[in-house]
Each structure stands twice: as structure tokens, then as C-alpha cells.
Scaffold this active site. Structure first.
Site, PDB file in Angstrom:
ATOM      1  N   SER A 176       0.852  -1.194   0.000  1.00  0.00           N
ATOM      2  CA  SER A 176       0.000   0.000   0.000  1.00  0.00           C
ATOM      3  C   SER A 176       0.882   1.236   0.000  1.00  0.00           C
ATOM      4  CB  SER A 176      -0.868   0.019   1.264  1.00  0.00           C
ATOM      5  OG  SER A 176      -1.507   1.278   1.412  1.00  0.00           O
ATOM      6  N   TYR A 217      -1.550  -0.329  10.437  1.00  0.00           N
ATOM      7  CA  TYR A 217      -1.829  -0.711   9.043  1.00  0.00           C
ATOM      8  C   TYR A 217      -0.644  -0.333   8.150  1.00  0.00           C
ATOM      9  CZ  TYR A 217      -3.692  -1.025   4.378  1.00  0.00           C
ATOM     10  OH  TYR A 217      -3.854  -1.345   3.046  1.00  0.00           O
TER      11      TYR A 217
HETATM   12  P1  NDP Z   1     -11.600  -6.058   0.393  1.00  0.00           P
HETATM   13  O1  NDP Z   1     -12.052  -5.856   1.809  1.00  0.00           O
HETATM   14  O2  NDP Z   1     -12.571  -5.836  -0.687  1.00  0.00           O
HETATM   15  O3  NDP Z   1     -10.950  -7.513   0.241  1.00  0.00           O
HETATM   16  C1  NDP Z   1     -10.128  -8.052   1.232  1.00  0.00           C
HETATM   17  C2  NDP Z   1      -9.965  -9.535   1.002  1.00  0.00           C
HETATM   18  O4  NDP Z   1      -9.079 -10.062   2.004  1.00  0.00           O
HETATM   19  C3  NDP Z   1     -11.276 -10.288   1.094  1.00  0.00           C
HETATM   20  O5  NDP Z   1     -11.357 -11.215   0.045  1.00  0.00           O
HETATM   21  C4  NDP Z   1     -11.160 -11.017   2.430  1.00  0.00           C
HETATM   22  O6  NDP Z   1     -11.825 -12.278   2.339  1.00  0.00           O
HETATM   23  C5  NDP Z   1      -9.657 -11.234   2.535  1.00  0.00           C
HETATM   24  N1  NDP Z   1      -9.237 -11.463   3.914  1.00  0.00           N
HETATM   25  C6  NDP Z   1      -9.271 -10.605   4.955  1.00  0.00           C
HETATM   26  N2  NDP Z   1      -8.838 -11.214   6.077  1.00  0.00           N
HETATM   27  C7  NDP Z   1      -8.538 -12.494   5.723  1.00  0.00           C
HETATM   28  C8  NDP Z   1      -8.058 -13.616   6.422  1.00  0.00           C
HETATM   29  N3  NDP Z   1      -7.799 -13.573   7.739  1.00  0.00           N
HETATM   30  N4  NDP Z   1      -7.860 -14.779   5.755  1.00  0.00           N
HETATM   31  C9  NDP Z   1      -8.123 -14.850   4.430  1.00  0.00           C
HETATM   32  N5  NDP Z   1      -8.575 -13.825   3.703  1.00  0.00           N
HETATM   33  C10 NDP Z   1      -8.790 -12.660   4.349  1.00  0.00           C
HETATM   34  O7  NDP Z   1     -10.353  -5.062   0.233  1.00  0.00           O
HETATM   35  P2  NDP Z   1      -9.308  -4.846  -0.970  1.00  0.00           P
HETATM   36  O8  NDP Z   1      -9.591  -5.707  -2.118  1.00  0.00           O
HETATM   37  O9  NDP Z   1      -9.209  -3.387  -1.173  1.00  0.00           O
HETATM   38  O10 NDP Z   1      -7.983  -5.306  -0.220  1.00  0.00           O
HETATM   39  C11 NDP Z   1      -7.090  -6.260  -0.740  1.00  0.00           C
HETATM   40  C12 NDP Z   1      -5.669  -5.883  -0.305  1.00  0.00           C
HETATM   41  O11 NDP Z   1      -5.358  -4.623  -0.851  1.00  0.00           O
HETATM   42  C13 NDP Z   1      -5.475  -5.763   1.203  1.00  0.00           C
HETATM   43  O12 NDP Z   1      -4.229  -6.330   1.525  1.00  0.00           O
HETATM   44  C14 NDP Z   1      -5.451  -4.256   1.427  1.00  0.00           C
HETATM   45  O13 NDP Z   1      -4.706  -3.899   2.549  1.00  0.00           O
HETATM   46  C15 NDP Z   1      -4.805  -3.798   0.158  1.00  0.00           C
HETATM   47  N6  NDP Z   1      -4.989  -2.406  -0.238  1.00  0.00           N
HETATM   48  C16 NDP Z   1      -6.238  -1.893  -0.434  1.00  0.00           C
HETATM   49  C17 NDP Z   1      -6.386  -0.573  -0.846  1.00  0.00           C
HETATM   50  C18 NDP Z   1      -7.719   0.067  -1.039  1.00  0.00           C
HETATM   51  O14 NDP Z   1      -7.786   1.317  -0.999  1.00  0.00           O
HETATM   52  N7  NDP Z   1      -8.773  -0.667  -1.281  1.00  0.00           N
HETATM   53  C19 NDP Z   1      -5.208   0.265  -1.124  1.00  0.00           C
HETATM   54  C20 NDP Z   1      -3.956  -0.385  -0.867  1.00  0.00           C
HETATM   55  C21 NDP Z   1      -3.856  -1.670  -0.472  1.00  0.00           C
HETATM   56  P3  NDP Z   1     -12.718 -12.942   3.499  1.00  0.00           P
HETATM   57  O15 NDP Z   1     -13.291 -11.841   4.315  1.00  0.00           O
HETATM   58  O16 NDP Z   1     -13.736 -13.750   2.753  1.00  0.00           O
HETATM   59  O17 NDP Z   1     -11.736 -13.797   4.228  1.00  0.00           O
HETATM   60  C1  8X3 Z   2      -4.910   1.918   1.775  1.00  0.00           C
HETATM   61  C2  8X3 Z   2      -4.642   2.979   0.781  1.00  0.00           C
HETATM   62  O1  8X3 Z   2      -4.959   5.481   0.333  1.00  0.00           O
HETATM   63  O2  8X3 Z   2      -6.419   4.405   1.967  1.00  0.00           O
HETATM   64  O3  8X3 Z   2      -4.013   0.876   1.636  1.00  0.00           O
HETATM   65  O4  8X3 Z   2      -4.096   4.755   2.486  1.00  0.00           O
HETATM   66  S1  8X3 Z   2      -5.049   4.492   1.424  1.00  0.00           S
END
Ligand code: NDP
Ligand code: 8X3
Length: 253
Positions: free
Chosen positions: A139, A152
């Protein structure tokens, strides 16, 4: 060759969009996440096009992770790309107001989960050799501090450094490692971060143009399908309409 991708967190956001993107290109899919019904729905959607194996999995559970990897059916055993995507942010409040349990959940998922899955799959990726790719979802919060980022952002700094260090150890094996570091993207991320506050989530994305899950899936596809001799170390991707702010100053009133 039968290309297989293993995705953590395939039930939503980036992970689900990545499954769809690679299915479009004919890859076989191993889809994991905790929500079984969502995995089943995605399998039903994509299995008409490509081979799909689903495995409900909590990445925090090292024993379960190893079992899922050990029990991969033969057709899915040779992994070409691992996408370490499962992760979450919690508690956007200042550090001093956050429950310790929320910090632990982020560390257990974003750090322990990441190393659990990587450790279990490394032998498979080494067997694949040239062209194998580990894509870790970091991120911008792993590089740039902001209020409420506390654990985070620190967990995503771990993702970055772990990837760089892996590259050193994997030199000569052909296995690539990339940290894709997105900025604001509209997924269920903010709903999770605010513990189900749909209004707060809608408000964050309203009136601007965030990244989409499909934008990130496209970047993942790009780095995983480059010629074998190219390794993108880190790819930081922000919406054009997001940037940094000036430093905050504490002043006498
Ligand atoms: P979502 O919440 O849409 O998806 C998150 C996914 O992670 C879900 O499929 C969830 O599945 C899974 N997950 C969470 N905890 C667990 C666990 N303990 N075991 C297995 N699976 C898990 O968010 P995003 O798609 O946005 O996030 C995906 C990644 O991208 C994350 O690592 C997040 O930190 C990162 N990210 C997101 C950003 C954003 O702005 N959206 C920006 C930068 C990075 P389930 O609940 O079914 O287990
Ligand atoms: C999260 C991205 O822009 O919300 O990983 O910090 S931001």
C-alpha cells in the site's frame, strides 16, 4: 503450459477482480478466502471458462494454510503466480484510541498471514522456476505516513521490505517478487476499516475518482506476464485525484 495462479482474499475487491482477469487469459485458478459462499459463487461464474479450485482459508492459521497447499489437486499443484492479497485495515482513529485487538488483527492478517502463505508456497514456486511470480499487495500506506495509519501502514512497510529481502534470497531461482502498492481504491476495504459503516465508505469515494479493483487486477496481470527476465520490484499506483498533504504543525492558539 498450464498456468496456475493462487490468490488469497479472492472473495472481494482486488482478489476477485484478479481471478476474473486471469480467467479471461485462460489461467487455472486457486481461489481462497474465508467466505465459502463467495468462493462458490466465483467458482460457478468462472468454471465455465477455466479450471477453478476453491479452498476456504483464514491466512492467519498456518496449519490450515499448509494443509490447503499440501492438498492442492495435481492439476493445480504447479503454481506460476502467487498473489498475497488478503489483508485489511482497521480502526482509522488515532493510535491512542485504538483497541489492541485491532492492531493484533492487522498484524496477524497482513504480516503473519503473508508469511504463512509465502512459506507454504515457496517450494511450489521454486519448482516452477523461471517466470514464477510472487505479487504482494502492499500500500502507499507502507511508504507514506498519515493520521490513523499506525499499524496498518507499518504492516504494509513489512510487505515492502519482506519482498525486497525475498528477492535477495531468490536470486538465481528465476522466481520474481513484486510489491504492488495501491493508493485509494473503491472496494470493501473502507467498509471493513470502519466496521460496516456504509455511509463513511460511500463518503470517502464520493465526488472523486478512486482506483477500481479492475485497475489493480490489470497491474497484477501486467507484472506476472512480463518476459521472465524482468522483475518489477515495486509498483506504487495512486488515483490521479489523490496526492500528499503538507506536514501538520502543532501551534499555540
Ligand atoms: P476487500 O475488503 O474488498 O478484500 C479483502 C480480502 O481479504 C477479502 O477477500 C477477504 O476475504 C480477505 N481477507 C481478509 N482477512 C482475511 C483472512 N484472515 N484470511 C483470508 N482472507 C482474508 O479489500 P481490498 O480488495 O481493497 O484489499 C485487498 C488488499 O489490498 C489488502 O491487503 C489491502 O490492505 C490492500 N490495499 C487496499 C487498498 C484500497 O484502498 N482498497 C489500497 C492499498 C492496499 P474474506 O473476508 O472472505 O476472508
Ligand atoms: C490503503 C490505501 O490510500 O487508503 O491501503 O491509504 S489508502
Amino acid at each position: 503450459m498450464n498456468n496456475v495462479i493462487f490468490i488469497t482474499g479472492a472473495t472481494s475487491g482486488f482478489g476477485r477482480a484478479t481471478a476474473r482477469r486471469f480467467a479471461e487469459a485462460g489461467w487455472s485458478l486457486v481461489l481462497t478466502g474465508r467466505r465459502r459462499e463467495r468462493l462458490e459463487a466465483l467458482r460457478d461464474e468462472l468454471a465455465t471458462k477455466v479450471a477453478v479450485h476453491i479452498a476456504p482459508l483464514d491466512v492467519r492459521d498456518a496449519v490450515a494454510v499448509k494443509r490447503v497447499v499440501d492438498e492442492l489437486p495435481e492439476a493445480f499443484a504447479r503454481i506460476r503466480t502467487l498473489v498475497n492479497n488478503a489483508g485489511l485495515a482497521l480502526a482509522p482513529e488515532p493510535a491512542q484510541k485504538v483497541a489492541l485487538a485491532d492492531w493484533h488483527t492487522m498484524i496477524d492478517t497482513n504480516i503473519t498471514g503473508l508469511v504463512n502463505v509465502t512459506h507454504a508456497l515457496l517450494p511450489r514456486l521454486l519448482e516452477t522456476g523461471a517466470g514464477a511470480t510472487i505479487v504482494n499487495i502492499g500500500s502507499v500506506a507502507g511508504a507514506w505516513p498519515y493520521p490513523g495509519g499506525h499499524v496498518y501502514g507499518a504492516s504494509k512497510a513489512f510487505v515492502k521490505q519482506f519482498g525486497y529481502n525475498l528477492r535477495c534470497d531468490l536470486l538465481g531461482t528465476g522466481v520474481r517478487v513484486t510489491d504492488i502498492a495501491p493508493g485509494m481504491a473503491e472496494t470493501e476495504f473502507t467498509l471493513v476499516r470502519t466496521k460496516g459503516n456504509q455511509e463513511a465508505s460511500d463518503k470517502l469515494y464520493r465526488g472523486t475518482t478512486p482506483l477500481t479493483a479492475e485497475d489493480i487486477a490489470e497491474q497484477i496481470y501486467y507484472v506476472a506476464t512480463l518476459p521472465d527476465h524482468i522483475n518489477i520490484n515495486r509498483l506504487e499506483v495512486m488515483p490521479t485525484r489523490q496526492a500528499w498533504s503538507p506536514f501538520n504543525i502543532d501551534r499555540d492558539s
